[in-house]
Design a protein around this motif. Structure first.
Motif, PDB file in Angstrom:
ATOM      1  N   TRP A   1      38.135  39.533  30.290  1.00 57.87           N
ATOM      2  CA  TRP A   1      39.221  39.168  31.306  1.00 57.87           C
ATOM      3  C   TRP A   1      39.342  37.491  31.117  1.00 57.87           C
ATOM      4  CZ3 TRP A   1      35.115  41.401  35.140  1.00 57.87           C
ATOM      5  CH2 TRP A   1      35.155  42.904  35.028  1.00 57.87           C
TER       6      TRP A   1
ATOM      7  N   ARG B   1      45.433  44.413  43.091  1.00 55.33           N
ATOM      8  CA  ARG B   1      45.403  45.376  42.225  1.00 55.33           C
ATOM      9  C   ARG B   1      46.643  45.169  40.953  1.00 55.33           C
ATOM     10  NH1 ARG B   1      43.236  50.095  42.732  1.00 55.33           N
ATOM     11  NH2 ARG B   1      42.451  50.660  44.962  1.00 55.33           N
TER      12      ARG B   1
ATOM     13  N   ILE C   1      35.734  47.891  41.325  1.00 52.95           N
ATOM     14  CA  ILE C   1      36.935  48.233  42.192  1.00 52.95           C
ATOM     15  C   ILE C   1      36.298  49.371  43.041  1.00 52.95           C
ATOM     16  CG2 ILE C   1      39.131  49.027  42.527  1.00 52.95           C
ATOM     17  CD1 ILE C   1      39.833  47.536  39.594  1.00 52.95           C
TER      18      ILE C   1
ATOM     19  N   ALA D   1      35.463  47.006  35.025  1.00 54.06           N
ATOM     20  CA  ALA D   1      36.393  46.769  36.091  1.00 54.06           C
ATOM     21  C   ALA D   1      36.478  48.020  37.128  1.00 54.06           C
ATOM     22  CB  ALA D   1      37.827  46.543  35.557  1.00 54.06           C
TER      23      ALA D   1
ATOM     24  N   TRP E   1      44.426  42.859  38.856  1.00 56.16           N
ATOM     25  CA  TRP E   1      43.779  43.820  37.806  1.00 56.16           C
ATOM     26  C   TRP E   1      44.404  44.375  36.759  1.00 56.16           C
ATOM     27  CZ3 TRP E   1      38.956  43.404  36.816  1.00 56.16           C
ATOM     28  CH2 TRP E   1      37.882  42.941  37.855  1.00 56.16           C
TER      29      TRP E   1
ATOM     30  N   LEU F   1      37.811  41.606  42.530  1.00 51.19           N
ATOM     31  CA  LEU F   1      38.469  40.369  41.842  1.00 51.19           C
ATOM     32  C   LEU F   1      37.833  39.138  42.096  1.00 51.19           C
ATOM     33  CD1 LEU F   1      40.854  39.561  40.040  1.00 51.19           C
ATOM     34  CD2 LEU F   1      42.258  39.255  42.183  1.00 51.19           C
TER      35      LEU F   1
ATOM     36  N   ALA G   1      39.573  46.364  45.560  1.00 55.17           N
ATOM     37  CA  ALA G   1      40.203  45.407  44.534  1.00 55.17           C
ATOM     38  C   ALA G   1      40.184  44.042  44.637  1.00 55.17           C
ATOM     39  CB  ALA G   1      41.724  45.850  44.697  1.00 55.17           C
TER      40      ALA G   1
END
Length: 90
Positions: free
Chosen positions: A82, A30, A48, A44, A33, A57, A53
């Protein structure tokens, strides 16, 4: 950066001291993120919500190719947003 964060013993110890949960891996994911995604990033958020999470990822980094409801196009656009953070993650 993110990979180092996940294995850093000082960071892990600090999380153990300050968090009530014992799930350090989820807390670290987290945190990652929060570095990668902007608030309100729908891709995202969907990843999630669907995968959790940690696995989200991994999908974002391209380490895990799971079945996700996000379209390939949306995932590619998310990865481009990202990218800077993911480059730092290596």
């Amino acid at each position: 950066m993110i990979a180092g964060l996940r294995t850093d013993p000082v960071v892990r110890a600090a999380l153990h001291e300050t968090r009530a949960t014992a799930d350090v891996e989820t807390d670290l994911a987290r945190i990652a993120w929060s570095v990668l995604a902007e608030p309100g990033d729908g891709v995202a958020g969907a990843l999630i919500a669907e995968l959790g999470a940690i696995d989200a990822l991994s999908v974002a980094c391209g380490d895990l190719a799971g079945d996700v409801s996000a379209s390939a196009c949306a995932l590619a656009e998310g990865r481009s947003r990202w990218a800077r953070g993911l480059i730092l993650a290596v």
